[in-house]
Design a protein around this motif. Structure first.
Motif, mmCIF file in Angstrom:
data_model
loop_
_atom_site.group_PDB
_atom_site.id
_atom_site.type_symbol
_atom_site.label_atom_id
_atom_site.label_comp_id
_atom_site.label_asym_id
_atom_site.label_seq_id
_atom_site.Cartn_x
_atom_site.Cartn_y
_atom_site.Cartn_z
ATOM 1 N N SER A 71 -12.057 61.336 -11.196
ATOM 2 C CA SER A 71 -13.564 61.076 -10.970
ATOM 3 C C SER A 71 -14.319 62.347 -11.839
ATOM 4 C CB SER A 71 -14.059 61.877 -9.419
ATOM 5 O OG SER A 71 -13.355 60.707 -8.968
ATOM 6 N N THR A 176 -12.697 48.297 -1.338
ATOM 7 C CA THR A 176 -13.636 47.592 -0.766
ATOM 8 C C THR A 176 -14.944 48.179 -1.850
ATOM 9 O OG1 THR A 176 -13.791 49.573 0.591
ATOM 10 C CG2 THR A 176 -13.159 47.061 1.580
ATOM 11 N N GLY A 216 -12.357 44.026 -1.125
ATOM 12 C CA GLY A 216 -12.663 43.244 0.361
ATOM 13 C C GLY A 216 -14.236 43.129 -0.477
ATOM 14 N N SER A 217 -14.929 42.149 -0.547
ATOM 15 C CA SER A 217 -16.320 42.104 -0.843
ATOM 16 C C SER A 217 -17.487 41.689 0.022
ATOM 17 C CB SER A 217 -16.769 41.726 -2.391
ATOM 18 O OG SER A 217 -16.548 42.011 -3.452
ATOM 19 N N PRO A 218 -18.925 41.659 -0.263
ATOM 20 C CA PRO A 218 -19.417 41.008 1.104
ATOM 21 C C PRO A 218 -19.579 39.495 1.092
ATOM 22 C CG PRO A 218 -20.818 42.938 0.922
ATOM 23 C CD PRO A 218 -19.509 43.011 -0.187
ATOM 24 N N CYS A 291 -9.083 52.595 -2.011
ATOM 25 C CA CYS A 291 -10.117 53.417 -2.189
ATOM 26 C C CYS A 291 -11.790 52.171 -2.153
ATOM 27 C CB CYS A 291 -9.667 53.341 -3.889
ATOM 28 S SG CYS A 291 -12.208 54.509 -4.690
ATOM 29 N N GLY A 295 -13.953 53.311 5.999
ATOM 30 C CA GLY A 295 -13.374 52.316 7.607
ATOM 31 C C GLY A 295 -12.658 51.804 7.658
ATOM 32 N N MET A 296 -11.904 51.054 5.783
ATOM 33 C CA MET A 296 -10.966 49.973 5.568
ATOM 34 C C MET A 296 -9.792 50.958 5.770
ATOM 35 S SD MET A 296 -9.709 48.781 1.496
ATOM 36 C CE MET A 296 -10.635 51.071 0.821
ATOM 37 N N GLU A 345 -8.740 57.476 -1.709
ATOM 38 C CA GLU A 345 -10.106 57.705 -2.154
ATOM 39 C C GLU A 345 -10.883 56.756 -1.724
ATOM 40 O OE1 GLU A 345 -12.230 60.099 -3.979
ATOM 41 O OE2 GLU A 345 -9.661 60.654 -5.300
ATOM 42 N N VAL A 346 -11.653 57.829 0.015
ATOM 43 C CA VAL A 346 -12.119 56.697 0.710
ATOM 44 C C VAL A 346 -13.624 57.660 1.353
ATOM 45 C CG1 VAL A 346 -11.389 55.174 1.438
ATOM 46 C CG2 VAL A 346 -11.163 57.458 2.531
#
Ligand code: NAP
Length: 347
Positions: A71, A176, A216-218, A291, A295-296, A345-346
């Protein structure tokens, strides 16, 4: 007796990570860089605004200092409510180690505009205050145009890295939202390679390992770098791209409409079929990288335990005897830790 005789043998299932430079530019002494370019990177017309922002660090100590997965910090212009300069905000590198340009001079990230309403955070906050909240740095960064100045620090992070020899492992990448950023860099590093004629191109080899990306995407329109990922999957038989949409109905195997799902629901469903794309979770070669939203991690760790898949997590004795389906979120966060084969990395 030589040192090699006394050192414990390396467990071949564990990755050997390369050394990575850290804090070449400290957050309190960021370097002056310039925006190189900025473009939206969602798939379609979306309620969110997420950009691919490129920053030119040439001529600064940050040139050539990054590894994919690390990062960097950005310090927005202006001052906070106390009149002090803003604190640094961290963004995941979306580039391969050789940068966007092949020479490590242009780095990129994937900021999302913050557009929210204020909520009470602590005792004493006004519960009726729901004014628009735009945050400090991501909107500022998304507003910047090519040529604008930006203060950058870093690199940060030395564990969310590809192994020194990527061919020794297979990969399950779980993202996500903007958590896709480091995977773009990893995939460019593993499958695309540096631009021809650059120093890195001389010794780059395409990675033949299995690589599965679950994103994951909305909504489908919120998928990020979707053209790049779809095209990559078409070109490379060892790479598969699995978009998972949470807020749209999907077609079930029996032709009926089903609810949207999260990354861990998708993996769980795939594991029901023998020889499905995610059976690589049963292989000792596999490394898991996650990453995005915190919650994932909870959902994935619980699903792995429920399916009896080990090697990626270490469960504390306090949870032995309690069925994974009954673990609380707090227990998973505190009592289930990733092993060396699981990089997190969350936030
Ligand atoms: P988002 O678009 O809000 O969410 C992405 C997807 O994740 C949505 O489909 C969302 O579903 C789903 N989701 C929500 N809760 C989940 C859960 N418990 N398990 C699995 N999936 C879940 O994501 P975003 O706004 O881009 O946010 C990304 C997050 O990643 C931010 O918190 C950011 O700080 C973090 N991030 C971290 C790093 C890093 O650590 N280096 C880098 C980049 C991003 P619904 O919304 O439909 O519930």
């Amino acid at each position: 007796m030589s040192a090699a005789d006394t050192e414990p043998a390396h467990d071949p299932t564990e990755p050997i990570l390369p050394d990575a430079k850290m804090h070449v530019a400290m957050p309190n002494a960021p370097v002056a860089a310039r925006i190189h370019g900025s473009r939206l990177c969602m798939k379609g017309k979306s309620a969110s605004f997420i950009r691919h922002v490129e920053i030119d660090v040439s001529g600064t100590p940050l040139e050539g200092s990054f590894r994919a997965g690390q990062s960097f910090g950005v310090v927005a212009d202006g001052t906070d409510a106390a009149g002090k300069p803003h604190k640094v905000r961290l963004y995941s590198l979306a580039s391969p180690s050789w940068g966007e340009d092949g020479h490590g001079r242009v780095i990129a990230t994937t900021p999302k505009r913050v557009i929210a309403e204020r909520e009470p955070q602590k005792a004493g906050d006004d519960p009726s205050d729901h004014a628009l909240f735009l945050g400090v740095c991501s909107n500022w960064l998304c507003d910047r145009k090519a040529g604008d100045a930006v203060q950058v620090s870093g690199p940060n992070g030395k564990r969310f890295l590809l192994p020194e020899d990527p061919s020794k492992h297979d990969y399950l990448f779980l993202a996500t939202g903007t958590g896709i950023a480091p995977f773009r860099g990893f995939l460019m590093e593993l499958l695309v390679g540096p631009p021809a004629g650059t120093p890195a191109a001389a010794h780059w080899r395409r990675c033949e390992s299995r690589i599965e990306l679950v994103m994951g995407s909305p909504y489908s329109t919120d998928l990020l770098y979707d053209d790049f990922l779809t095209d990559l999957a078409k070109r490379h038989a060892n790479f598969r791209y699995h978009p998972v949409i949470s807020r749209e109905m999907r077609l079930g195997g029996d032709g009926t409409q089903r609810k949207g799902e999260y990354v861990h629901h998708f993996i769980d469903r795939q594991l029901e079929q023998m020889g499905g794309p995610l059976d690589l979770l049963h292989s000792p070669r596999t490394l898991v990288y996650m990453c995005g939203l915190a919650g994932m991690q909870v959902g994935v760790f619980q699903m792995l335990a429920r399916r009896g898949i080990d090697g990626f997590t270490k469960v504390a004795d306090e949870l032995s005897g309690k069925p994974p389906a009954e673990w609380t979120t707090d227990e998973i966060k505190r009592r289930v830790r990733p092993t060396h084969r699981c990089m997190l990395e969350v936030y």
